[in-house]
Scaffold this motif. Sequence first.
Motif, PDB file in Angstrom:
ATOM      1  N   GLU A  43      40.612 -32.272  -7.718  1.00 29.92           N
ATOM      2  CA  GLU A  43      40.586 -30.579  -7.607  1.00 29.92           C
ATOM      3  C   GLU A  43      41.591 -30.213  -7.576  1.00 29.92           C
ATOM      4  O   GLU A  43      42.543 -30.498  -7.982  1.00 29.92           O
ATOM      5  N   HIS A  44      41.050 -28.506  -7.853  1.00 27.77           N
ATOM      6  CA  HIS A  44      42.595 -28.031  -8.359  1.00 27.77           C
ATOM      7  C   HIS A  44      43.925 -27.905  -6.815  1.00 27.77           C
ATOM      8  O   HIS A  44      44.710 -27.724  -7.557  1.00 27.77           O
ATOM      9  N   GLY A  45      43.877 -28.257  -6.093  1.00 28.76           N
ATOM     10  CA  GLY A  45      44.808 -28.749  -5.073  1.00 28.76           C
ATOM     11  C   GLY A  45      45.124 -29.566  -4.885  1.00 28.76           C
ATOM     12  O   GLY A  45      46.710 -29.735  -5.067  1.00 28.76           O
ATOM     13  N   GLU A  93      34.989 -24.945 -15.588  1.00 25.86           N
ATOM     14  CA  GLU A  93      34.970 -23.557 -14.627  1.00 25.86           C
ATOM     15  C   GLU A  93      33.046 -24.312 -14.168  1.00 25.86           C
ATOM     16  O   GLU A  93      32.644 -23.177 -13.588  1.00 25.86           O
ATOM     17  N   HIS A 145      33.629 -21.518 -10.919  1.00 30.68           N
ATOM     18  CA  HIS A 145      33.996 -20.599 -11.304  1.00 30.68           C
ATOM     19  C   HIS A 145      34.031 -19.241 -10.084  1.00 30.68           C
ATOM     20  O   HIS A 145      34.483 -18.755  -9.470  1.00 30.68           O
ATOM     21  N   THR A 157      33.096 -19.774  -6.586  1.00 32.74           N
ATOM     22  CA  THR A 157      34.627 -20.023  -5.964  1.00 32.74           C
ATOM     23  C   THR A 157      35.293 -18.905  -6.060  1.00 32.74           C
ATOM     24  O   THR A 157      36.520 -19.571  -5.408  1.00 32.74           O
ATOM     25  N   ASN A 196      38.003 -20.714  -8.991  1.00 33.66           N
ATOM     26  CA  ASN A 196      38.199 -22.263  -9.208  1.00 33.66           C
ATOM     27  C   ASN A 196      37.926 -22.584  -9.553  1.00 33.66           C
ATOM     28  O   ASN A 196      36.724 -22.848 -10.083  1.00 33.66           O
ATOM     29  N   SER A 197      37.920 -23.711 -10.033  1.00 37.32           N
ATOM     30  CA  SER A 197      37.531 -24.953 -10.899  1.00 37.32           C
ATOM     31  C   SER A 197      37.908 -26.326 -10.554  1.00 37.32           C
ATOM     32  O   SER A 197      39.099 -26.558  -9.298  1.00 37.32           O
ATOM     33  N   VAL A 198      38.264 -27.565 -11.678  1.00 33.93           N
ATOM     34  CA  VAL A 198      37.704 -29.009 -11.191  1.00 33.93           C
ATOM     35  C   VAL A 198      38.909 -28.657 -12.517  1.00 33.93           C
ATOM     36  O   VAL A 198      39.013 -28.773 -13.713  1.00 33.93           O
ATOM     37  N   GLU A 236      31.825 -25.046  -3.073  1.00 30.17           N
ATOM     38  CA  GLU A 236      33.322 -25.183  -2.535  1.00 30.17           C
ATOM     39  C   GLU A 236      33.883 -26.061  -2.300  1.00 30.17           C
ATOM     40  O   GLU A 236      34.441 -26.729  -1.811  1.00 30.17           O
ATOM     41  N   VAL A 289      34.476 -28.092  -5.920  1.00 34.53           N
ATOM     42  CA  VAL A 289      35.709 -27.794  -6.382  1.00 34.53           C
ATOM     43  C   VAL A 289      37.534 -28.204  -5.013  1.00 34.53           C
ATOM     44  O   VAL A 289      38.947 -27.990  -5.472  1.00 34.53           O
ATOM     45  N   PRO A 321      40.369 -26.255   1.736  1.00 31.50           N
ATOM     46  CA  PRO A 321      41.541 -26.577   1.476  1.00 31.50           C
ATOM     47  C   PRO A 321      41.709 -27.581   1.976  1.00 31.50           C
ATOM     48  O   PRO A 321      41.129 -27.811   3.103  1.00 31.50           O
TER      49      PRO A 321
END
Length: 394
Positions: free
Chosen positions: A53-55, A77, A93, A96, A99-101, A387, A390, A393
């Motif tokens: 995940e991007h986080g 994306e 992309h 979201t 966003n991406s992975v 959602e 990726v 939160p």
Amino acid sequence: MTTSRKTKVGIIGGGPSGLLLSQLLHLKGIDNIVLEKHSRDYVLSRIRAGVLEHGFAALMREAQCGERMDREGEIHEGFFIAHDGVKDRIDLHKYTGGNSVMVYGQTELTRDLYEARDKMGGEVIHEALDVTPHDLTSNAPWLTYRLGDDLYRIDCDYIIGADGFHGVSRKSIPKDVLTEYEKVYPFGWLGVLSRTKPVSPELIYAKTERGFALCSLRSQVLSRYYIQVPLTDRVEDWSDEAFWEELKKRLPQEVADQLITGPSIEKSIAPLRSFVAEPMRYGNLFLAGDAAHIVPPTGARGLNSAASDIYYLYHALMDHYLKGDDSGLESYSQKALARVWKAQRFSWWMTSMLHSFPENSTYDQRLQQTEMEYLLSSDAAKAALAENYVGLPF
Ligand code: FAD
Ligand code: DHB
């Protein structure tokens, strides 16, 4: 004779969860020691996750371990869902808001974490046997372990159980304190790693009557493919030729025609299982990652859920040591579990939609087909998938 020492945080398990927490804490001046049962080579030989995940990628950068990931990892994306001989793209992309992975193998990520630990003089003790946590509900918990014939004791403020599904940490919590939720699937994933150009620049999740298949990758010269197999199958039953032949049958013709095959450099079967243990805290023992929960791999959530536990624990321990604020430690289990259950739901949903379930009635099969049709025809459903994929939160 037992050799004794002290640290603030004793971490059981030198997989991605334990190493990442160790590195993050060390950067904030919080002493810790990692105890790992296996050798480093063994840990690095396990081929597992590939999608971050991007986080999580951001947390790796915060841990000063993101340099090679940013250089060699691939930002994706979107991915494809193949069905009925065609493939549809899920535009992560677009759905979201940008966003991406990150496609970067768990093996490489673990190697980066080890290197960072070495560089900082972090302590990761390998081949630590019989690791046992003691006095977990006291203010002075301690760990014992053995290296060869020598016994060791580590006194700590907190113990982190990051020792995976089969580890000792969860098992040291009394049975009447823990509630375990489990779902076992009647199939596994046979995975093959091969030094070949990936068939598609983006992942393909394929649903067919013969079962699920996944085309993934580690780089533009290293492919990772999976097929759903019955639990009764053994790796020895599957020659490379048989694997490629079956994979091709589960892909749309235009994809199968492009598939470059080669010798497998790793081949293994992973059973599919969902599991959650609640609570994730017992006294001064905190569980993290696969020690507390696992998911079927379909939604690529396992390692990512481990990373979100580490995010919460890192902040909770920082608040404790740097601000004298224990609220993060108090709420850790509740906060982590809220996100864990969302990852469980998503993994169950992806698994249910994409696999063949031998026991399904024709009614179930029509529903499964309708689920896919709805997803691919609805922007709202695609947005919900994107959602979750990726990463929700922290
Ligand atoms: P582990 O990686 O299991 O590490 C635990 C460590 O503790 C190990 O090194 C172990 O040797 C050590 N240990 C165990 N017992 C003891 C003990 N008694 N004393 C000391 N040490 C001990 N996740 C994703 O997010 N995306 C994916 O794409 C994905 N794909 C996957 C594909 C496959 C085929 C598989 C099997 C898993 C996949 N996962 C994926 C899941 C992911 O690999 C795990 O969630 C992740 O490894 C969890 O990390 P961890 O550090 O919590 O546990
Ligand atoms: C990989 C594994 C997964 O479970 C997934 O959903 C995507 C990719 C992989 O190993 O590359």
